[in-house]
Design an enzyme around this catalytic site. Structure first.
Site, PDB file in Angstrom:
ATOM      1  N   ASP A  11      -3.967  -8.342  -3.970  1.00  8.14           N
ATOM      2  CA  ASP A  11      -4.303  -9.299  -2.913  1.00  8.14           C
ATOM      3  C   ASP A  11      -4.485 -10.702  -3.478  1.00  8.14           C
ATOM      4  O   ASP A  11      -4.121 -11.686  -2.833  1.00  8.14           O
ATOM      5  CB  ASP A  11      -5.571  -8.850  -2.171  1.00  8.14           C
ATOM      6  CG  ASP A  11      -5.242  -7.823  -1.109  1.00  8.14           C
ATOM      7  OD1 ASP A  11      -4.280  -8.060  -0.355  1.00  8.14           O
ATOM      8  OD2 ASP A  11      -5.902  -6.783  -1.050  1.00  8.14           O
ATOM      9  N   GLU A  64     -10.489 -10.784  -5.136  1.00  5.92           N
ATOM     10  CA  GLU A  64      -9.114 -10.679  -4.625  1.00  5.92           C
ATOM     11  C   GLU A  64      -8.763 -11.796  -3.654  1.00  5.92           C
ATOM     12  O   GLU A  64      -7.688 -11.797  -3.069  1.00  5.92           O
ATOM     13  CB  GLU A  64      -8.861  -9.306  -3.998  1.00  5.92           C
ATOM     14  CG  GLU A  64      -9.786  -8.942  -2.870  1.00  5.92           C
ATOM     15  CD  GLU A  64      -9.559  -7.525  -2.362  1.00  5.92           C
ATOM     16  OE1 GLU A  64      -8.481  -6.949  -2.578  1.00  5.92           O
ATOM     17  OE2 GLU A  64     -10.496  -6.985  -1.744  1.00  5.92           O
ATOM     18  N   CYS A 108      -8.033  -3.931 -11.270  1.00 12.05           N
ATOM     19  CA  CYS A 108      -7.611  -2.661 -10.678  1.00 12.05           C
ATOM     20  C   CYS A 108      -6.333  -2.802  -9.852  1.00 12.05           C
ATOM     21  O   CYS A 108      -5.937  -1.865  -9.165  1.00 12.05           O
ATOM     22  CB  CYS A 108      -8.724  -2.068  -9.827  1.00 12.05           C
ATOM     23  SG  CYS A 108      -9.232  -3.158  -8.473  1.00 12.05           S
ATOM     24  N   HIS A 167       0.810  -1.223   0.000  1.00 14.19           N
ATOM     25  CA  HIS A 167       0.000   0.000   0.000  1.00 14.19           C
ATOM     26  C   HIS A 167       0.839   1.267   0.000  1.00 14.19           C
ATOM     27  O   HIS A 167       0.393   2.303  -0.475  1.00 14.19           O
ATOM     28  CB  HIS A 167      -0.976  -0.018   1.175  1.00 14.19           C
ATOM     29  CG  HIS A 167      -2.137  -0.919   0.917  1.00 14.19           C
ATOM     30  ND1 HIS A 167      -2.289  -2.130   1.524  1.00 14.19           N
ATOM     31  CD2 HIS A 167      -3.151  -0.798   0.038  1.00 14.19           C
ATOM     32  CE1 HIS A 167      -3.371  -2.709   1.047  1.00 14.19           C
ATOM     33  NE2 HIS A 167      -3.909  -1.927   0.151  1.00 14.19           N
TER      34      HIS A 167
HETATM   35  C1  PEP Z   1      -5.861  -5.240  -4.965  1.00 18.76           C
HETATM   36  O1  PEP Z   1      -5.872  -5.953  -3.964  1.00 18.76           O
HETATM   37  O2  PEP Z   1      -5.379  -5.587  -6.066  1.00 18.76           O
HETATM   38  C2  PEP Z   1      -6.461  -3.902  -4.930  1.00 18.76           C
HETATM   39  C3  PEP Z   1      -6.648  -3.210  -6.030  1.00 18.76           C
HETATM   40  O3  PEP Z   1      -6.752  -3.360  -3.729  1.00 18.76           O
HETATM   41  P1  PEP Z   1      -5.665  -2.878  -2.652  1.00 18.76           P
HETATM   42  O4  PEP Z   1      -4.343  -2.797  -3.352  1.00 18.76           O
HETATM   43  O5  PEP Z   1      -6.123  -1.563  -2.146  1.00 18.76           O
HETATM   44  O6  PEP Z   1      -5.725  -3.963  -1.641  1.00 18.76           O
HETATM   45 MG    MG Z   2      -7.058  -5.504  -2.197  1.00 15.19          MG
END
Ligand code: PEP
Ligand code: MG
Length: 563
Positions: A460, A436, A507, A196
């Site tokens: 994830d 995810e 995403c 993150h």
């Molecule tokens: C992911 O898990 O790919 C995602 C887009 O969400 P985050 O990175 O915020 O967990």
């Molecule tokens: Mg995620």
């Protein structure tokens, strides 16, 4: 290899990371080395009490300072929060409990944790809304005291504008604060490309290199540095020629980024279209997404509205934030993900159970199930904001049909309550889910009947499928997200979505990797969402290929036999 990284390979004093956030910056190093503190008890209760008292004094003084600054800016309401916290730092009930644990042989940091846990449990058990809020305040005080013991109440305040921060790792809240204090960028020894910290840096437009390794921590304060986030490279004491070359590239980069574009899908050589959307963390970023040619927002990480504050944003504040993003992107959709905290994104004011494995614990939707009032407030804000554009609501961390059913039930209940109160809103928003967890990918055919859309969270999904912590840069190198196992799960989820006739996006950070994005499209993903600044390179890469070529790349990377 780009020009800068070829210079890097040829000179000494160059460090490489496992990931980064684009941007070329230079400046002096600011080394953030958290002071290690022993968690084992020293047995010297008097010394520990003295340290507690000094720490309380430091934290209270800092809070007063903030309150005074806010009052000067006519922000009396915000100032009052800091005043209240300032008073609570010396709370006799809290201090007494810490003292009791110290006498019992517990170290100071753990005594603070235990005292905070005891007090918050008591306040929360009394079932009064006001006392519950006070529990959140106590938790925030505990965080501040722990933070102060661990190297300063807010170490980021000491970062001079224009400096490049060198750290072991950073929390999302620290990363956020770094931009606010005007840091030029940062480099971390640990952390992976899909953690993150790196994602947030990309969304904030803060240049960064992560996962550089322990060698980074040998740098001294004020060492001249040059950082190129896209090249994942850090130059230590760069030569005049290297700086000049970097300056030239920086100008080109800025000119490219500043040129506004019309929102349009990515077009492949044979005309096949792929919707390109932006990932954002704050409503202000929606304008930049639009200027970058994004067809709306594919992921608004709403949790960023909840970080770095003593209490969660209320319904009206959230409504205004969501409305702003929706208005900036209309008529294109804005996918707003409901609160996704827990795991590596804790919130100081939310009681999270002590879990040995938080990433496998109560995070995302699961945490909202424990705090239905918090979730309901967010859903009400979303449904009210939906009047201002094309809102798609997305549930994170889904691993069963029951998870989706619970989320939908809450959304319907929120809509019913608004209708009964006569509050203007829209109830017919699309409700989708993040794929995810490997569980969600495995039952994607069943989930596709329950959701209006899928968005694959490859960060994830890879971490859980490969059993490899996404914030561990070394593991990321051995177990990359673009491995056949993960790509096959993505293909499976995409096929289920297509069979059910619902849109499927991706995403996660794989979407902005030019070597992987075509494979995703070839495996059936119809939309890609990424940091706004990375849309152009992906658009250009897709334009070079036909869908058939992308399918061949997808099969090859997933190691699926040719049909
Ligand atoms: C992911 O898990 O790919 C995602 C887009 O969400 P985050 O990175 O915020 O967990
Ligand atoms: Mg995620």
């Amino acid at each position: 290899m780009n020009e800068l990284s070829s210079i890097a390979a040829a000179m000494p004093g160059v460090l490489h990371g496992s990931g980064g956030a684009p941007g070329i910056v230079s400046g002096p190093a600011f080394v953030h080395a958290p002071r290690a503190f022993a968690t084992a008890a020293t047995g010297d209760v008097a010394a520990a009490l003295g340290l507690l008292s000094r720490t309380q004094h430091d934290v209270a003084a800092r809070l007063q300072q903030r309150a005074a600054t806010l009052r000067e800016q006519a922000q009396a309401r915000e100032a009052a929060i800091f005043d209240a916290h300032g008073a609570l730092v010396h709370d006799a009930a809290l201090t007494g409990r810490v003292e009791r644990y110290l006498i019992g042989g517990v170290s100071l940091p753990l005594a603070i944790d235990a005292a905070v846990a005891e007090m918050t449990a008591l306040l929360e058990s009394l079932g009064d809304e006001h006392l519950r809020e006070r529990a959140a305040d106590v938790r925030a005080i505990g965080e501040m005291l722990r933070g102060a013991l661990n190297g300063g109440a807010r170490w980021v305040d000491a970062v001079p504008p224009g400096a490049i921060v060198i750290a072991h790792d950073l929390t999302p809240a620290d990363t956020f604060d770094l931009r606010a204090v005007g840091a030029a960028g940062f480099a971390t020894a640990y952390g992976g490309p899909n953690g993150h910290t790196a994602i947030l840096a990309r969304s904030l437009g803060l240049a960064a290199v992560v996962g550089v390794g322990a060698a980074l921590l040998t740098l001294a304060d004020d060492t001249p540095l040059l950082l190129d986030g896209a090249a994942r490279t850090l130059w230590v004491t760069p030569s005049a020629a290297t700086l000049e070359e970097a300056g030239r590239r920086q100008k080109l980069l800025r000119a490219r980024q500043d040129a506004p574009r019309d929102a349009a899908p990515g077009k492949m050589r044979d005309g096949h279209e792929v919707a390109l959307r932006a990932n954002i963390g704050r409503p202000e970023e929606a304008e930049a997404a639009r200027a970058a040619g994004a067809m709306g927002v594919g992921l608004f990480r709403s949790e960023f509205l909840f970080f770095d504050r003593p209490a969660p944003p209320g319904e009206e504040e959230q409504r205004a934030a969501y409305s702003a993003a929706l208005r900036a992107c209309a008529p294109h959709p804005v996918v707003i993900r409901t609160l996704d905290v827990g795991g590596d994104k804790p919130l100081p004011y939310l009681p999270t159970p002590a879990e040995p494995n938080p990433v496998l614990g109560t995070r995302g939707l699961r945490l909202c199930m424990r705090h239905p009032a918090l979730f309901r407030t967010q859903l009400r804000a979303l449904l009210r904001a939906a009047l201002d554009g094309e809102l798609w609501v997305m549930l994170p961390m889904v691993s069963s049909i029951e998870d989706v059913a619970w989320g939908r039930g809450e959304l319907q209940a929120a809509a019913a309550a608004l209708a009964e109160e006569g509050v203007p809103h829209r109830a017919d928003v699309r409700l989708g889910i993040t794929i995810e967890t490997p569980a969600a990918a495995a039952i994607a055919d069943l989930l596709a009947r329950e959701a209006h859309f899928f968005s694959i969270g490859s960060n994830d999904l890879a971490q859980y499928a490969l059993a490899a912590d996404r914030s561990d840069g070394l593991l990321a190198a051995s177990y990359p997200a673009a491995s056949p196992a993960v790509l096959r799960l993505i293909a499976q989820a995409a096929a289920a979505a297509r069979a059910a006739g619902i849109p499927v996006a991706l995403c996660g950070e794989l979407a902005c990797d030019p070597a992987v994005a075509p494979a995703l499209v070839g495996l059936g993903v119809g939309e890609l969402s990424m940091s706004a600044g990375l849309i152009e390179p992906i658009r250009a890469r897709l334009a070079e290929l036909t869908l058939e070529e992308a399918e061949a790349i997808g099969r090859s990377l997933a190691q699926l036999s040719d049909r």
